[in-house]
Design a protein around this motif. Structure first.
Motif, short mmCIF file in Angstrom:
data_model
loop_
_atom_site.label_atom_id
_atom_site.label_comp_id
_atom_site.label_asym_id
_atom_site.label_seq_id
_atom_site.Cartn_x
_atom_site.Cartn_y
_atom_site.Cartn_z
N THR A 1 -42.01 -24.33 29.09
CA THR A 1 -42.53 -24.45 30.45
C THR A 1 -42.21 -23.19 31.23
OG1 THR A 1 -40.50 -25.44 31.35
CG2 THR A 1 -42.14 -26.96 30.39
N SER A 2 -42.74 -23.10 32.43
CA SER A 2 -42.48 -21.92 33.25
C SER A 2 -41.01 -21.82 33.65
CB SER A 2 -43.37 -21.93 34.50
OG SER A 2 -44.72 -21.69 34.12
N THR A 3 -40.33 -22.94 33.73
CA THR A 3 -38.89 -22.90 33.99
C THR A 3 -38.16 -22.14 32.88
OG1 THR A 3 -38.97 -24.98 35.22
CG2 THR A 3 -36.82 -24.31 34.35
N ASP A 4 -38.61 -22.33 31.64
CA ASP A 4 -38.03 -21.59 30.52
C ASP A 4 -38.30 -20.10 30.66
OD1 ASP A 4 -37.16 -23.99 29.22
OD2 ASP A 4 -39.22 -24.29 28.51
N MET A 5 -39.48 -19.74 31.14
CA MET A 5 -39.81 -18.33 31.34
C MET A 5 -38.92 -17.69 32.38
SD MET A 5 -44.00 -18.39 31.19
CE MET A 5 -44.09 -16.71 31.79
N ILE A 6 -38.65 -18.42 33.47
CA ILE A 6 -37.81 -17.87 34.53
C ILE A 6 -36.42 -17.53 34.00
CG2 ILE A 6 -36.63 -18.49 36.68
CD1 ILE A 6 -39.24 -19.95 37.47
N LYS A 7 -35.94 -18.34 33.07
CA LYS A 7 -34.62 -18.09 32.49
C LYS A 7 -34.58 -16.80 31.66
CE LYS A 7 -33.49 -23.01 32.33
NZ LYS A 7 -33.27 -24.19 31.45
N GLU A 8 -35.74 -16.29 31.29
CA GLU A 8 -35.81 -15.07 30.49
C GLU A 8 -35.93 -13.80 31.32
OE1 GLU A 8 -35.40 -15.07 27.21
OE2 GLU A 8 -35.24 -17.27 27.23
N ILE A 9 -36.02 -13.94 32.64
CA ILE A 9 -36.29 -12.77 33.48
C ILE A 9 -35.22 -11.70 33.32
CG2 ILE A 9 -36.40 -11.95 35.88
CD1 ILE A 9 -37.94 -14.52 36.56
N HIS A 10 -33.97 -12.08 33.32
CA HIS A 10 -32.90 -11.08 33.27
C HIS A 10 -33.00 -10.20 32.03
CE1 HIS A 10 -29.04 -9.14 33.25
NE2 HIS A 10 -28.67 -9.78 32.15
N GLU A 11 -33.06 -10.82 30.86
CA GLU A 11 -33.07 -10.02 29.64
C GLU A 11 -34.40 -9.28 29.47
OE1 GLU A 11 -31.78 -12.20 26.25
OE2 GLU A 11 -29.79 -12.58 27.09
N ALA A 12 -35.50 -9.88 29.88
CA ALA A 12 -36.79 -9.19 29.82
C ALA A 12 -36.77 -7.97 30.75
CB ALA A 12 -37.92 -10.14 30.19
N PHE A 13 -36.21 -8.13 31.92
CA PHE A 13 -36.12 -7.02 32.88
C PHE A 13 -35.31 -5.87 32.27
CE2 PHE A 13 -34.66 -4.53 36.41
CZ PHE A 13 -35.62 -4.65 37.38
N GLU A 14 -34.18 -6.20 31.69
CA GLU A 14 -33.34 -5.16 31.10
C GLU A 14 -34.07 -4.44 29.96
OE1 GLU A 14 -29.57 -6.88 29.97
OE2 GLU A 14 -28.69 -6.15 31.82
N GLU A 15 -34.83 -5.18 29.18
CA GLU A 15 -35.54 -4.56 28.06
C GLU A 15 -36.62 -3.61 28.55
OE1 GLU A 15 -38.45 -5.93 24.36
OE2 GLU A 15 -36.83 -7.28 25.02
N ILE A 16 -37.37 -4.01 29.56
CA ILE A 16 -38.49 -3.19 30.02
C ILE A 16 -38.04 -2.04 30.90
CG2 ILE A 16 -40.59 -3.20 31.43
CD1 ILE A 16 -40.96 -6.15 30.62
N PHE A 17 -37.15 -2.31 31.84
CA PHE A 17 -36.85 -1.34 32.89
C PHE A 17 -35.53 -0.61 32.71
CE2 PHE A 17 -39.46 -4.75 34.73
CZ PHE A 17 -40.59 -4.02 35.04
N GLU A 18 -34.68 -1.12 31.83
CA GLU A 18 -33.39 -0.47 31.66
C GLU A 18 -33.13 -0.07 30.22
OE1 GLU A 18 -30.57 -3.12 33.44
OE2 GLU A 18 -31.52 -3.02 35.42
#
Length: 298
Positions: free
Chosen positions: A279-296
């Motif tokens: 669900t989209s709630t599961d996606m929100i939980k991935e924001i931190h690590e996805a952000f680090e992968e793309i932008f950091e």
């Protein structure tokens, strides 16, 4: 621009330093939330916070407020959209906001749209950047002149069906060419058309985002995307020196591109864990690590 977009998004996020105070990394206002729809404004507002905005305000109908508050204590919720004199009560808050998001869970009541007429007039006079999604797109399709000569950046985030209704076409063929009359409403309009390949364009630029994602199309993903776009737009406009290689009219394109990349990776990561039950709630939980992968680059 397409050759530089990947490099430019690396400079989008403000550095985390000890010399800033609460609010400088983004104050976001989400206008949406009705009796029927309470999840959409929550997904958009909480995503803005999780991406890195400091404060996220939700302006909703009275019936939606308690429900939205119960989802998260992090959100600042104002049940003002359907009270007498709504626009006058909302007006003092507008000066605090860096970017205004209109549409998630807004509903399509005529009285709500009348309030939004007044709110957008106030936003115009204050030169507030806008992101418009969901029921906000339906509102604009009925009255596109609300954006005519708008003085600040506007990002519209339709899916393919919403895009067709917005510009009055079947949505097939070259989307940028089909959108010329709509883009001509104002110099600052950017369209992010969501599809299996996302297309982002304004009058002069056109980039695409593919890859990532999954076949899972649960509700709320568009709200997550619009919340990310809003936070990224605040960053892109607040400190333009970080994007010195990008002309001002293309900074909304950069913000949209970054949000698409993030949403697609969040979807991919969550689907890898939960498959069809994602669900989209599961996606929100991935924001931190996805952000680090793309932008950091981690």
């Amino acid at each position: 621009m397409s050759e530089n977009v990947e490099k430019l998004i690396q400079h989008l996020a403000p550095p985390l330093t000890s010399d800033k105070h609460k609010g400088q990394a983004g104050r976001i206002g989400v206008f949406g939330g009705s009796l029927e729809y309470t999840g959409a404004p929550y997904f958009a507002a909480i995503t803005s916070l999780k991406v890195g905005a400091d404060l996220s305000y939700v302006f909703c109908a009275k019936e939606a407020a308690t429900v939205i508050k119960s989802y998260s204590p992090e959100l600042i919720v104002h049940p003002l959209l359907d009270v007498p004199g709504a626009a006058a009560k909302i007006e003092p808050w507008l000066d605090r906001l860096h970017v205004v998001l209109v549409g998630p869970g807004l509903g399509r009541e005529e009285e709500t749209f009348k309030v939004m007429d007044q709110v957008l007039s106030l936003c115009r006079s204050r030169r507030k950047p806008l992101v418009i999604d969901a029921d906000g797109l339906y509102y604009v399709s009925l009255n596109p002149d609300v954006l005519r000569d708008y003085p600040s950046p506007v990002i519209l985030t339709p899916n393919v069906m919403e895009f067709a209704r917005l510009i009055g076409s079947n949505g097939e063929g070259n989307k940028k060419e089909q959108s010329q009359k709509f883009l001509a409403l104002a110099e600052n309009i950017t369209i992010l058309c969501k599809d299996h390949v996302d297309e982002i364009f304004n009058k002069t630029s056109h980039v695409s985002v593919a890859g990532g994602g999954s076949g899972r199309r649960c509700g709320g993903q568009g709200d997550l995307l619009s919340g990310a776009v809003t936070a990224f737009l605040a960053w892109a406009l607040e400190e333009p020196t970080r994007l010195s290689g990008c002309p001002p009219h293309d900074r909304p394109v950069i913000a949209s591109y970054a949000a698409c990349k993030l949403a697609r990776l969040c979807n991919q990561r969550a689907f890898a864990k939960f498959g069809r039950s994602m669900t989209s709630t599961d996606m929100i939980k991935e924001i931190h690590e996805a952000f680090e992968e793309i932008f950091e680059g981690k």
